[in-house]
Design an enzyme around this catalytic site. Structure first.
Site, PDB file in Angstrom:
ATOM      1  N   GLY A 214      -8.051   1.028  -2.049  1.00 11.56           N
ATOM      2  CA  GLY A 214      -8.173   2.010  -0.971  1.00 11.56           C
ATOM      3  C   GLY A 214      -8.762   3.312  -1.485  1.00 11.56           C
ATOM      4  N   ILE A 215      -8.629   4.341  -0.670  1.00  6.06           N
ATOM      5  CA  ILE A 215      -9.214   5.638  -0.997  1.00  6.06           C
ATOM      6  C   ILE A 215      -8.151   6.562  -1.593  1.00  6.06           C
ATOM      7  CG2 ILE A 215      -8.827   6.364   1.409  1.00  6.06           C
ATOM      8  CD1 ILE A 215     -11.674   7.661  -0.702  1.00  6.06           C
ATOM      9  N   ALA A 217      -6.359   9.356  -4.708  1.00  7.22           N
ATOM     10  CA  ALA A 217      -6.022   9.552  -6.113  1.00  7.22           C
ATOM     11  C   ALA A 217      -5.393   8.304  -6.734  1.00  7.22           C
ATOM     12  CB  ALA A 217      -5.066  10.741  -6.228  1.00  7.22           C
ATOM     13  N   ILE A 218      -4.582   7.565  -5.959  1.00  2.08           N
ATOM     14  CA  ILE A 218      -3.895   6.412  -6.568  1.00  2.08           C
ATOM     15  C   ILE A 218      -4.886   5.302  -6.950  1.00  2.08           C
ATOM     16  CG2 ILE A 218      -2.199   4.564  -6.139  1.00  2.08           C
ATOM     17  CD1 ILE A 218      -0.448   6.727  -4.828  1.00  2.08           C
ATOM     18  N   GLU A 237     -12.734  -3.081   1.173  1.00  6.21           N
ATOM     19  CA  GLU A 237     -13.169  -2.338   2.359  1.00  6.21           C
ATOM     20  C   GLU A 237     -14.141  -1.234   1.966  1.00  6.21           C
ATOM     21  OE1 GLU A 237      -9.979  -1.183   4.870  1.00  6.21           O
ATOM     22  OE2 GLU A 237     -10.751   0.852   5.001  1.00  6.21           O
ATOM     23  N   GLY A 335      -7.709  -0.787   6.624  1.00 13.09           N
ATOM     24  CA  GLY A 335      -7.784  -2.187   6.201  1.00 13.09           C
ATOM     25  C   GLY A 335      -6.557  -2.644   5.443  1.00 13.09           C
TER      26      GLY A 335
HETATM   27  N1  COA Z   1       7.488  12.301   4.543  1.00 20.35           N
HETATM   28  C1  COA Z   1       6.882  13.369   5.063  1.00 20.35           C
HETATM   29  N2  COA Z   1       5.549  13.626   4.893  1.00 20.35           N
HETATM   30  C2  COA Z   1       4.864  12.760   4.148  1.00 20.35           C
HETATM   31  C3  COA Z   1       5.445  11.631   3.575  1.00 20.35           C
HETATM   32  C4  COA Z   1       6.827  11.416   3.803  1.00 20.35           C
HETATM   33  N3  COA Z   1       7.427  10.341   3.304  1.00 20.35           N
HETATM   34  N4  COA Z   1       4.492  10.943   2.892  1.00 20.35           N
HETATM   35  C5  COA Z   1       3.343  11.620   3.042  1.00 20.35           C
HETATM   36  N5  COA Z   1       3.578  12.704   3.791  1.00 20.35           N
HETATM   37  C6  COA Z   1       2.582  13.698   4.214  1.00 20.35           C
HETATM   38  C7  COA Z   1       2.005  14.446   3.029  1.00 20.35           C
HETATM   39  O1  COA Z   1       2.810  15.563   2.702  1.00 20.35           O
HETATM   40  C8  COA Z   1       0.627  14.839   3.562  1.00 20.35           C
HETATM   41  O2  COA Z   1       0.753  15.929   4.454  1.00 20.35           O
HETATM   42  P1  COA Z   1      -0.413  17.061   4.557  1.00 20.35           P
HETATM   43  O3  COA Z   1      -1.679  16.310   4.931  1.00 20.35           O
HETATM   44  O4  COA Z   1       0.077  17.948   5.631  1.00 20.35           O
HETATM   45  O5  COA Z   1      -0.486  17.646   3.185  1.00 20.35           O
HETATM   46  C9  COA Z   1       0.234  13.633   4.402  1.00 20.35           C
HETATM   47  O6  COA Z   1       1.472  12.992   4.769  1.00 20.35           O
HETATM   48  C10 COA Z   1      -0.643  12.638   3.663  1.00 20.35           C
HETATM   49  O7  COA Z   1       0.019  12.281   2.474  1.00 20.35           O
HETATM   50  P2  COA Z   1      -0.748  12.213   1.072  1.00 20.35           P
HETATM   51  O8  COA Z   1       0.267  11.779   0.064  1.00 20.35           O
HETATM   52  O9  COA Z   1      -1.521  13.451   0.804  1.00 20.35           O
HETATM   53  O10 COA Z   1      -1.795  11.105   1.439  1.00 20.35           O
HETATM   54  P3  COA Z   1      -2.751  10.215   0.592  1.00 20.35           P
HETATM   55  O11 COA Z   1      -4.085  10.830   0.575  1.00 20.35           O
HETATM   56  O12 COA Z   1      -2.173   9.744  -0.693  1.00 20.35           O
HETATM   57  O13 COA Z   1      -2.798   8.944   1.587  1.00 20.35           O
HETATM   58  C11 COA Z   1      -1.851   7.516   3.214  1.00 20.35           C
HETATM   59  C12 COA Z   1      -1.639   8.247   1.903  1.00 20.35           C
HETATM   60  C13 COA Z   1      -0.663   6.608   3.463  1.00 20.35           C
HETATM   61  C14 COA Z   1      -1.978   8.513   4.373  1.00 20.35           C
HETATM   62  C15 COA Z   1      -3.166   6.666   3.086  1.00 20.35           C
HETATM   63  O14 COA Z   1      -3.069   5.816   1.996  1.00 20.35           O
HETATM   64  C16 COA Z   1      -3.448   5.863   4.322  1.00 20.35           C
HETATM   65  O15 COA Z   1      -4.020   6.357   5.271  1.00 20.35           O
HETATM   66  N6  COA Z   1      -3.065   4.550   4.339  1.00 20.35           N
HETATM   67  C17 COA Z   1      -3.243   3.707   5.490  1.00 20.35           C
HETATM   68  C18 COA Z   1      -4.610   3.095   5.553  1.00 20.35           C
HETATM   69  C19 COA Z   1      -4.938   2.251   4.369  1.00 20.35           C
HETATM   70  O16 COA Z   1      -4.106   1.821   3.603  1.00 20.35           O
HETATM   71  N7  COA Z   1      -6.190   1.951   4.192  1.00 20.35           N
HETATM   72  C20 COA Z   1      -6.587   1.141   3.061  1.00 20.35           C
HETATM   73  C21 COA Z   1      -7.963   0.827   2.949  1.00 20.35           C
HETATM   74  S1  COA Z   1      -8.996   2.273   2.556  1.00 20.35           S
END
Ligand code: COA
Length: 432
Positions: A214-215, A217-218, A237, A335
């Site tokens: 996915g997209i 840092a992880i 994807e 995805g």
């Molecule tokens: N409780 C409260 N808030 C939370 C939280 C939790 N358990 N987990 C994350 N958040 C908040 C973060 O603080 C952040 O808030 P902000 O934007 O106001 O700073 C926001 O949610 C996003 O979290 P972050 O850890 O910065 O996101 P990320 O860039 O690591 O992405 C997902 C994490 C889950 C949002 C992302 O992986 C995603 O959209 N996944 C679903 C789609 C997918 O898996 N696609 C895969 C193919 S590309």
């Protein structure tokens, strides 16, 4: 008429092209860094000429001006994914959201959401009149194939990517030449926590595996720990700059793939100019619509497919929420489920959901007794296989509910383990 004459005849300005968008039309805009920003800017500029235009868009990387406050009489955003610039409108009551697996998004265009207009962004035509959808094939190509009117921004900076990426000039009703660098996404800064997560994920990846990443840092942190692997493949994807580094270092060769051997398969790209240069006319990368790349039955034909995605919250049963914080939609399914299921179909496949153990600067645990009220289950507990944090790996598939909960608590942040153990004992009426 030959395509060169058609091209000349249909050549126009953005200001004139967007006049073909009428009140009540549904407009599909190309995805992510493939957004034709010149056309979107012209559409917003021309807003007084129309009312209630429905904008269907997935990841909006541009300004998403159509989704900002004050635009309500003119545009209504119907999102397939939510990001920073679209969160407010989608959660405001004015906008809307369609939950849909990515591989099925283009089905909407022939079923519930037939587009009136598609705004696409393409490379200049080749000698046969075919333009490549470049960095964004996903739903962009099929959106253009389904729309009544196609308005294309032709940009010499759009890479000519190979595969099922091409739209013919004869399919474009209005053509606007506008050269501008594509939107770039700088590689994220990777923290120590993310490095530890990446290292744990890499323990589950072996030589010859085929990756979906996915997209963010992880996934980029995972790539850091794959430099010693051999003959990795890609069926993903999307890809970003980290993949270029591993391909140029000879780590990604696709040589062990049993399916689409020798070629990375992708539906969209997000990164810097380095990535866009790498994919330009490169037969080592084939791009296809998400209806092909993300279809679990197709992706799952790759042996040893490993998917790595992230999430917001996981409960003690292993239910994964990746899209909402409580009732607030902050993202989308993308995805994730497509590839979790593809990995389950794949011979030797593994699916990983990787996340930091805490959010909100360490104040909340992402492993929770129950999901927040109103939170969405993105990946169900029967589908989830591995959950990874900086503290380790929890294998959930085919385990009892108690064993799942124990495995998850063991990889939670130490500050939250005691309260999670109490929740375990209360819920399961058993000793931890
Ligand atoms: N409780 C409260 N808030 C939370 C939280 C939790 N358990 N987990 C994350 N958040 C908040 C973060 O603080 C952040 O808030 P902000 O934007 O106001 O700073 C926001 O949610 C996003 O979290 P972050 O850890 O910065 O996101 P990320 O860039 O690591 O992405 C997902 C994490 C889950 C949002 C992302 O992986 C995603 O959209 N996944 C679903 C789609 C997918 O898996 N696609 C895969 C193919 S590309």
């Amino acid at each position: 008429m030959d395509w060169k004459s058609l091209y000349k005849e249909r050549l126009t300005t953005a200001a004139d092209a967007v006049k073909h968008i009428k009140s009540g039309d549904r407009v599909v805009i190309s995805h992510a860094v493939g957004e034709p920003t010149h056309l979107v800017d012209a559409m917003v500029e021309n807003r007084e000429a129309c009312r209630d235009v429905e904008i269907v868009h997935m990841v909006a990387m541009g300004k998403a001006a159509y989704a900002q406050s004050g635009m309500e009489p003119y545009f209504r955003h119907n999102a397939l994914f939510v990001g920073g610039s679209t969160r407010e409108t989608v959660n405001s009551g004015h906008g809307d959201f369609v939950p849909c697996y990515f591989y099925r998004v283009s089905n909407m265009f022939t079923k519930t959401l037939p587009p009136d207009v598609a705004l696409v962004h393409v490379s200049p035509p080749d000698k046969h009149g075919w333009c490549s959808c470049g960095v964004s094939v996903d739903y962009s190509k099929e959106g253009a194939e389904a729309a009544k009117i196609v308005i294309a921004q032709v940009n010499k900076h759009m890479p000519r990517t190979l595969g099922d990426t091409f739209l013919h000039v004869s399919r474009m009703h209005h053509i606007v030449e506008h050269d501008a660098p594509l939107i770039e996404l700088a590689p994220p800064k990777i923290s120590d926590v993310e490095k530890a997560i990446g290292e744990n994920c890499a323990k589950l990846i072996q030589d010859g595996d085929c990756l979906q990443l996915g997209i963010g840092a992880i996934p980029d942190a995972v790539l850091l720990f794959l430099k010693d692997k051999k003959d990795l493949g890609v069926h993903s994807e999307m890809i970003s700059d980290g993949v270029v580094e591993l391909a140029e270092a000879g780590v990604i060769t696709n040589a062990k793939k049993n399916f689409n051997k020798g070629v990375s398969i992708v539906n969209f790209l997000m990164g810097t100019q380095r990535l866009y240069d790498y994919v330009d006319d490169n037969p080592a990368v084939n791009m296809h619509p998400a209806s092909y790349v993300n279809d679990p039955c197709i992706a799952g034909q790759n042996d040893n497919l490993v998917s790595v995605n992230s999430c917001v919250q996981v409960d003690l049963l292993g239910q994964v929420c990746s899209e909402t914080v409580g009732t607030t939609q902050i993202s989308g399914v993308g995805g994730q489920v497509d590839f979790v299921r593809a990995a389950a179909i794949s011979k030797g496949g593994r699916s990983i959901i990787a996340m930091p153990s805490t959010a909100a600067k360490g104040t909340v645990s992402k492993i929770v007794p129950v999901l927040d009220e109103g939170a969405v289950v993105t990946t169900g507990r029967c589908d989830v296989q591995y959950i990874v944090t900086e503290y380790g790996i929890a294998e959930l598939m085919y385990r009892t509910v108690k064993d799942r909960a124990r495995a998850l608590i063991n990889i939670a942040h130490p500050n939250f383990r005691e309260s999670l153990k109490e929740a375990f004992e209360k819920r399961f009426k058993a000793k931890f």
